[in-house]
Design an enzyme around this catalytic site. Structure first.
Site, PDB file in Angstrom:
ATOM      1  N   CYS A  22     -20.660  37.826  40.877  1.00  0.00           N
ATOM      2  CA  CYS A  22     -21.056  39.254  41.469  1.00  0.00           C
ATOM      3  C   CYS A  22     -21.806  40.392  41.503  1.00  0.00           C
ATOM      4  O   CYS A  22     -23.069  39.554  41.129  1.00  0.00           O
ATOM      5  CB  CYS A  22     -20.061  39.735  40.633  1.00  0.00           C
ATOM      6  SG  CYS A  22     -18.242  38.756  40.766  1.00  0.00           S
ATOM      7  N   ARG A  47     -22.717  36.527  48.978  1.00  0.00           N
ATOM      8  CA  ARG A  47     -22.402  35.818  47.855  1.00  0.00           C
ATOM      9  C   ARG A  47     -21.093  35.599  47.547  1.00  0.00           C
ATOM     10  O   ARG A  47     -20.420  34.480  46.981  1.00  0.00           O
ATOM     11  CB  ARG A  47     -23.596  35.767  46.203  1.00  0.00           C
ATOM     12  CG  ARG A  47     -24.861  35.587  46.146  1.00  0.00           C
ATOM     13  CD  ARG A  47     -25.304  36.827  45.498  1.00  0.00           C
ATOM     14  NE  ARG A  47     -24.589  37.659  45.800  1.00  0.00           N
ATOM     15  CZ  ARG A  47     -25.178  38.248  43.861  1.00  0.00           C
ATOM     16  NH1 ARG A  47     -25.579  37.525  43.679  1.00  0.00           N
ATOM     17  NH2 ARG A  47     -24.492  39.261  44.016  1.00  0.00           N
ATOM     18  N   TRP A  95     -16.111  39.422  41.688  1.00  0.00           N
ATOM     19  CA  TRP A  95     -15.380  37.780  42.565  1.00  0.00           C
ATOM     20  C   TRP A  95     -14.504  37.415  41.213  1.00  0.00           C
ATOM     21  O   TRP A  95     -15.165  37.351  40.390  1.00  0.00           O
ATOM     22  CB  TRP A  95     -16.671  36.651  42.486  1.00  0.00           C
ATOM     23  CG  TRP A  95     -16.046  35.762  42.326  1.00  0.00           C
ATOM     24  CD1 TRP A  95     -16.015  34.554  41.707  1.00  0.00           C
ATOM     25  CD2 TRP A  95     -16.243  34.559  43.533  1.00  0.00           C
ATOM     26  NE1 TRP A  95     -15.199  33.027  41.879  1.00  0.00           N
ATOM     27  CE2 TRP A  95     -15.293  33.194  43.088  1.00  0.00           C
ATOM     28  CE3 TRP A  95     -16.151  35.036  45.073  1.00  0.00           C
ATOM     29  CZ2 TRP A  95     -14.870  32.767  44.407  1.00  0.00           C
ATOM     30  CZ3 TRP A  95     -15.193  33.757  45.564  1.00  0.00           C
ATOM     31  CH2 TRP A  95     -15.412  33.049  45.665  1.00  0.00           C
ATOM     32  N   ASN A 121     -20.189  42.507  34.259  1.00  0.00           N
ATOM     33  CA  ASN A 121     -20.281  40.870  34.986  1.00  0.00           C
ATOM     34  C   ASN A 121     -20.107  40.139  33.541  1.00  0.00           C
ATOM     35  O   ASN A 121     -21.023  40.337  32.710  1.00  0.00           O
ATOM     36  CB  ASN A 121     -21.285  40.136  35.366  1.00  0.00           C
ATOM     37  CG  ASN A 121     -21.451  41.263  37.004  1.00  0.00           C
ATOM     38  OD1 ASN A 121     -20.123  41.208  37.522  1.00  0.00           O
ATOM     39  ND2 ASN A 121     -22.455  41.124  37.652  1.00  0.00           N
ATOM     40  N   GLY A 122     -19.647  38.639  33.314  1.00  0.00           N
ATOM     41  CA  GLY A 122     -19.042  38.110  32.747  1.00  0.00           C
ATOM     42  C   GLY A 122     -17.609  37.745  31.713  1.00  0.00           C
ATOM     43  O   GLY A 122     -16.732  37.956  32.393  1.00  0.00           O
ATOM     44  N   GLU A 504     -18.694  10.222  46.678  1.00  0.00           N
ATOM     45  CA  GLU A 504     -19.507  10.937  46.212  1.00  0.00           C
ATOM     46  C   GLU A 504     -20.528  11.347  47.081  1.00  0.00           C
ATOM     47  O   GLU A 504     -21.251  12.346  47.643  1.00  0.00           O
ATOM     48  CB  GLU A 504     -18.404  11.809  45.475  1.00  0.00           C
ATOM     49  CG  GLU A 504     -19.420  13.605  44.856  1.00  0.00           C
ATOM     50  CD  GLU A 504     -19.149  14.774  46.120  1.00  0.00           C
ATOM     51  OE1 GLU A 504     -17.647  13.954  46.986  1.00  0.00           O
ATOM     52  OE2 GLU A 504     -19.819  15.895  46.424  1.00  0.00           O
ATOM     53  N   LYS A 508     -22.077  13.388  50.718  1.00  0.00           N
ATOM     54  CA  LYS A 508     -22.607  14.370  50.375  1.00  0.00           C
ATOM     55  C   LYS A 508     -24.428  14.052  51.179  1.00  0.00           C
ATOM     56  O   LYS A 508     -24.424  14.702  52.128  1.00  0.00           O
ATOM     57  CB  LYS A 508     -24.349  14.194  48.783  1.00  0.00           C
ATOM     58  CG  LYS A 508     -22.708  15.392  47.637  1.00  0.00           C
ATOM     59  CD  LYS A 508     -23.287  16.686  48.149  1.00  0.00           C
ATOM     60  CE  LYS A 508     -22.131  17.356  48.413  1.00  0.00           C
ATOM     61  NZ  LYS A 508     -20.698  16.927  49.171  1.00  0.00           N
ATOM     62  N   GLU A 511     -22.576  14.335  55.376  1.00  0.00           N
ATOM     63  CA  GLU A 511     -22.307  15.513  55.283  1.00  0.00           C
ATOM     64  C   GLU A 511     -23.934  16.585  56.228  1.00  0.00           C
ATOM     65  O   GLU A 511     -23.533  17.430  56.529  1.00  0.00           O
ATOM     66  CB  GLU A 511     -21.477  15.988  54.628  1.00  0.00           C
ATOM     67  CG  GLU A 511     -22.228  16.890  53.442  1.00  0.00           C
ATOM     68  CD  GLU A 511     -20.535  17.072  53.123  1.00  0.00           C
ATOM     69  OE1 GLU A 511     -20.258  18.000  53.396  1.00  0.00           O
ATOM     70  OE2 GLU A 511     -20.554  16.700  51.725  1.00  0.00           O
ATOM     71  N   HIS A 527     -15.609  -8.701  49.431  1.00  0.00           N
ATOM     72  CA  HIS A 527     -14.454  -9.482  49.840  1.00  0.00           C
ATOM     73  C   HIS A 527     -14.743  -8.302  51.184  1.00  0.00           C
ATOM     74  O   HIS A 527     -13.915  -8.002  52.374  1.00  0.00           O
ATOM     75  CB  HIS A 527     -13.496  -8.219  49.323  1.00  0.00           C
ATOM     76  CG  HIS A 527     -13.529  -8.827  48.216  1.00  0.00           C
ATOM     77  ND1 HIS A 527     -12.246  -9.797  47.643  1.00  0.00           N
ATOM     78  CD2 HIS A 527     -12.966  -8.384  46.680  1.00  0.00           C
ATOM     79  CE1 HIS A 527     -12.100 -10.383  46.964  1.00  0.00           C
ATOM     80  NE2 HIS A 527     -12.641  -9.459  46.031  1.00  0.00           N
ATOM     81  N   LYS A 629     -17.673  25.199  55.949  1.00  0.00           N
ATOM     82  CA  LYS A 629     -17.726  25.631  53.924  1.00  0.00           C
ATOM     83  C   LYS A 629     -15.480  25.354  53.761  1.00  0.00           C
ATOM     84  O   LYS A 629     -15.493  25.083  53.373  1.00  0.00           O
ATOM     85  CB  LYS A 629     -17.247  26.888  53.850  1.00  0.00           C
ATOM     86  CG  LYS A 629     -17.718  26.851  52.035  1.00  0.00           C
ATOM     87  CD  LYS A 629     -18.098  25.863  51.478  1.00  0.00           C
ATOM     88  CE  LYS A 629     -18.007  25.886  50.258  1.00  0.00           C
ATOM     89  NZ  LYS A 629     -18.124  24.856  49.934  1.00  0.00           N
TER      90      LYS A 629
HETATM   91  C1  AGP Z   1     -17.868  18.297  50.164  1.00  0.00           C
HETATM   92  O1  AGP Z   1     -19.206  18.993  50.145  1.00  0.00           O
HETATM   93  C2  AGP Z   1     -17.099  19.116  51.582  1.00  0.00           C
HETATM   94  N1  AGP Z   1     -17.631  20.884  52.156  1.00  0.00           N
HETATM   95  C3  AGP Z   1     -15.928  19.105  52.044  1.00  0.00           C
HETATM   96  O2  AGP Z   1     -15.291  17.580  51.364  1.00  0.00           O
HETATM   97  C4  AGP Z   1     -14.853  19.477  51.001  1.00  0.00           C
HETATM   98  O3  AGP Z   1     -14.762  19.235  49.837  1.00  0.00           O
HETATM   99  C5  AGP Z   1     -13.628  19.807  51.615  1.00  0.00           C
HETATM  100  O4  AGP Z   1     -12.814  20.158  52.558  1.00  0.00           O
HETATM  101  C6  AGP Z   1     -12.264  20.468  50.673  1.00  0.00           C
HETATM  102  O5  AGP Z   1     -12.316  21.781  50.398  1.00  0.00           O
HETATM  103  P1  AGP Z   1     -11.488  22.973  48.976  1.00  0.00           P
HETATM  104  O6  AGP Z   1     -12.329  21.677  48.249  1.00  0.00           O
HETATM  105  O7  AGP Z   1     -12.039  24.322  49.859  1.00  0.00           O
HETATM  106  O8  AGP Z   1     -10.613  22.508  49.457  1.00  0.00           O
END
Ligand code: AGP
Length: 634
Positions: A22, A47, A95, A121-122, A504, A508, A511, A527, A629
C-alpha cells in the site's frame, strides 16, 4: 488490517525489501498539502490498490475524504466537496487484505472525537484483543479494520495530555505485528509523526518542508534527499526539523542518502523490472502469508474459513481448479493435502473442468487458486461447482475480487499486488496457502496430531530465511542466462513435487523469453521425450531431497540418461548432494527443507534465470507479448 508498503530503497537482492504494497504519504511545509498528497498517491498507483484517502489538518479541525476504488473516485469527491486549505496532512492507498475495499475501511482512520487521523500499513496481530478492551471502555468503531483500533488508542493517549510524539510511543508499545503508522493531530500544528516496524518508511528532507512516504517516487519531484527509517523507530516532522528516535525514546542514528534513481526506477524500488522486484519480495511475502495463522496454543486459524468443521470433516474429495502458474501450485498442493489428510485430490485446468462433466457431490470441496481472483476460466469453474452443491474455498491474493466473493471460504495470500505478468510471489504464496489449507484440514479431521502440525508450521516459518539464502547466491544462475542466450529449446525435469516445479520453470521461460521450453515428469522421459535430447541441449533437473531414496536415486538415474545423450545438465538439488552434483554441468544448491516444501526454494533460480535471459534479450519482462496479467475472458 490495511496493507503494507513498498520495498525500502535497498539494493536489488537485499532482504531489506518488504512485500506490503500500500502507499503512504505525509507532508508538512509551505505547499498546499492536498496537491502534494494527491500527486504523491498518484505516483504509487502503479502498485495496485482498492481504496484511497486523505486527511488534512485545517483551521476547522481534521478533514478526511476517502473512497473505495481508484484514485479518480477520490478526486471526484474532492472536486464536488473541496477541502479547506492546509499545509499538513497524510494520504493512503490501501491494498485490502483484512476487511474488504469499502469507503469505511479506507484510510485515514479517525479517533473517536476526530482529533487524530492515522494511516497504517501492515498487520496488527493483537488488534482483536485491543478492540475488545476499548469496546469495554465504550469505544465504538465504524470499520472492521485493525487500523481504526490504533487510531482510537492514539487519540486516547493524546487526550491524556501527551504530545503526539509521546502518544505514538505509548501506542506502539501496545501493538504486536508488522506496522507503519503515520498520524496528525488537530492540536499539534505543523507536525506529522510516524512509527515504523517491519514495513519501511522513508523521510523526504526538503527546505522548509518535509515528507514521509512508503515509496520515494511520491516526493522525488520535490526533494532527492532522504532518510530511511530503521526498525522500531519513530520520527517527528515539522517544516524545519526531522527528529528520529527509537521506540524506547533514545536518539536514533539516521542514514541520510541522495536518491539518484529516475522516477521509473523509483517506482520499482530500484529494480529494473517489477518481476525482479517481486522475485526478491518473496521471502517477506511468504513470511507475511504465514503471519497470524497459528494461535498461542498452536492451533491453525485461517482468514475466512466460513465452512463449519462438521462440513469440513465430511469432505471426501477435493478438486483443485486453476490456470497457468496457479494450476502448478495446485499440482503441488495435491501431494501435500493427500499426504496429510488422506482425502483424494484431483487437480484440474479450469478451462477443462466443467466440460468433462466432473463428479461433484455435497461432500466435494472445490479449491480455486487465483492471484487476481478475476480469471474467467476459474470463475466459471466455481460457478459450475456451486451449482452442483460443492463447497468452494478460494486461495486468492486480491481482497474482494470476484472469485473470493463467490466462494464459501477464502484464504488470502499476503503478497501485495503482483504487477509483473509472470507470476512469482503469487506462486510461492499460493503454495504456502495450499500447505496451510492441507494442515488445517488435517487438524479438523484429526489425521495429524497437533504437534505434527505445529512441526510443519515451524518448517514453513523457516522458509523465508532459506529463500533469502537462495536469492543471495545467484551468480551461477545469472551466468547461465548469459551463456544460454542463443539456445532455442530448454527442458525441465522433476519428480514428485519437483514435476510441477519443472512445469512452472518452463512456463516462466516461455512466457517472458519466448523460448521453446517444456517441463516433464522425469519418469516419462523414456516414454518419448528422451528423443528430444541432443548434444548440448540444456536440461534443468529438480532433484528431490536425499531423504527420499526411491525418488532421489531414480532422479539421479534420469540425469545420467540425458547426460549420456549429450544434454547439458543444470541440477537443482540439496546443498551437499554429492551424487546429484557429480552429474551436473552446473549445480545450483538448495538449502535443506522437507520434500513437500522444496518447490518454494527450487522455483526461485528458475524465476531468476527466466527474468535474466529475457532481460538480456531486450524483451519487456513485465509486459510480455500477447499476455495480460489477468485473463478475464474465457
Ligand atoms: C503465470 O506467470 C501467468 N501470469 C498465468 O499463467 C497466470 O498464472 C494464470 O493466468 C492464472 O492467473 P490467476 O492466478 O490470476 O488466476
Amino acid at each position: 488490517m490495511s496493507c503494507g508498503v513498498v520495498p525500502s530503497p535497498v539494493t536489488p537482492g537485499s532482504s531489506g525489501t518488504v512485500m506490503f504494497m500500500c502507499g503512504i504519504i505525509g507532508y508538512v511545509g509551505e505547499r498546499d498539502a492536498q496537491t502534494v498528497i494527491i500527486s504523491g498517491l498518484k505516483r504509487m498507483e502503479y502498485r495496485g490498490y482498492d481504496s484511497a484517502g486523505i486527511a488534512l489538518v485545517t483551521s476547522q479541525g481534521i478533514d478526511v475524504r476517502k473512497k473505495s476504488g481508484k484514485l479518480v473516485n477520490l478526486e471526484k469527491e474532492l472536486q464536488a466537496h473541496p477541502m479547506a486549505s492546509s499545509h499538513q496532512g497524510i494520504g493512503h492507498t490501501r491494498w485490502a487484505t483484512h476487511g474488504g475495499p469499502t469507503d469505511q475501511n479506507a484510510h485515514p482512520h479517525l479517533g473517536q472525537t476526530g482529533r487524530v487521523a492515522l494511516v497504517h500499513n501492515g498487520i496488527i496481530e493483537n488488534f482483536a484483543t485491543l478492540k475488545a478492551e476499548l469496546a469495554k471502555q465504550a469505544a465504538t468503531f465504524t470499520s472492521d479494520t485493525d487500523t481504526e483500533v490504533v487510531a482510537v488508542l492514539l487519540e486516547r493517549e493524546v487526550a491524556s495530555g501527551q504530545s503526539l510524539l509521546d502518544a505514538m510511543r505509548a501506542t506502539v508499545g501496545r501493538l504486536e505485528g508488522a506496522f507503519t503508522l503515520v498520524a496528525v493531530d488537530t492540536d499539534s500544528p505543523d507536525t506529522v509523526v510516524a512509527a515504523r516496524r517491519s514495513s519501511p518508511l522513508v523521510v523526504g528532507v526538503g527546505q522548509g518542508e518535509n515528507f514521509l512516504a512508503s515509496d520515494v517516487a511520491s516526493f522525488i519531484e520535490y526533494t532527492r534527499e532522504a532518510i530511511e527509517l530503521g526498525q522500531d523507530q519513530i520520527v517527528e516532522l515539522t517544516p524545519s526539523s526531522v527528529t528520529v528516535t527509537s521506540f524506547d525514546g533514545t536518539p536514533a542514528v539516521t542514514r541520510p542518502y541522495h536518491i539518484d534513481w529516475d522516477l521509473s526506477a523509483a517506482e520499482k524500488g530500484g529494480y529494473d523490472w517489477f518481476m525482479r522486484k517481486e522475485i526478491f519480495e518473496q521471502p517477506k511475502a511468504v513470511a507475511d502469508t504465514l503471519l497470524g495463522r497459528i494461535n498461542a496454543d498452536g492451533q491453525l486459524t485461517l482468514d475466512e474459513m466460513r465452512i463449519d468443521t462438521a462440513q469440513l470433516r465430511s469432505v471426501d474429495k477435493i478438486i483443485v481448479v486453476a490456470c497457468g502458474t496457479a494450476y502448478h501450485a495446485g499440482l503441488i498442493a495435491k501431494y501435500a493435502i493427500e499426504h496429510w489428510t488422506r482425502i483424494p485430490v484431483e487437480v484440474e485446468i479450469a478451462s477443462e473442468f466443467r466440460y468433462r462433466d466432473p463428479i461433484i457431490t455435497r461432500t466435494t470441496m472445490v479449491v480455486t487458486i487465483s492471484q487476481s481472483g478475476e480469471t474467467a476460466d476459474t470463475l466459471m469453474a466455481i460457478r459450475h461447482a456451486r451449482e452442483q452443491h460443492a463447497k468452494v474455498v478460494s486461495i486468492c491474493n486480491t481482497n474482494g475480487a470476484t472469485i473470493p466473493r463467490e466462494s464459501d471460504a477464502v484464504i488470502y495470500t499476503h503478497a501485495g499486488p503482483e504487477i509483473g505478468v509472470a507470476s512469482t510471489k503469487g506462486f510461492t504464496t499460493q503454495l504456502i496457502a495450499c500447505y496451510l489449507l492441507g494442515l488445517y484440514l488435517a487438524q479438523v479431521k484429526g489425521t495429524k496430531f497437533g504437534d505434527e502440525i505445529v512441526a510443519q508450521v515451524r518448517e514453513l516459518e523457516a522458509l523465508p530465511a532459506k529463500m533469502d539464502e537462495v536469492l543471495h547466491d545467484l551468480e551461477a544462475t545469472l551466468a547461465l542466462a548469459r551463456d544460454m542466450l542463443s539456445e532455442h529449446t530448454v527442458l525441465f525435469l522433476g519428480r514428485h513435487v519437483g514435476f510441477p516445479v519443472a512445469l512452472e520453470g518452463a512456463l516462466k521461460l516461455k512466457e517472458i523469453s519466448y523460448l521453446h521450453a517444456e517441463g516433464f515428469a522425469a519418469g516419462e522421459l523414456k516414454h518419448g521425450p528422451i528423443a528430444l535430447i541432443e548434444e548440448g541441449l540444456p536440461v534443468f533437473v529438480v532433484v528431490p531431497p536425499q531423504g527420499r531414496d526411491q525418488l532421489h536415486d531414480k532422479m539421479v538415474s534420469n540425469i545420467q540418461e540425458v547426460r549420456a545423450r549429450g544434454a547439458r545438465t543444470i541440477v537443482l538439488a540439496e546443498r551437499g548432494d554429492d551424487l546429484a552434483e557429480e552429474f551436473a554441468d552446473t549445480f545450483l544448491p538448495l538449502p535443506v527443507v522437507p520434500t513437500l516444501f522444496q518447490p518454494v526454494l527450487a522455483v526461485l533460480p528458475l524465476q531468476v534465470f527466466s527474468c535474466e535471459i529475457a532481460t538480456l534479450k531486450g524483451y519487456d519482462v513485465d509486459q510480455p507479448r500477447n499476455l495480460a496479467k489477468s485473463v478475464t475472458v474465457e
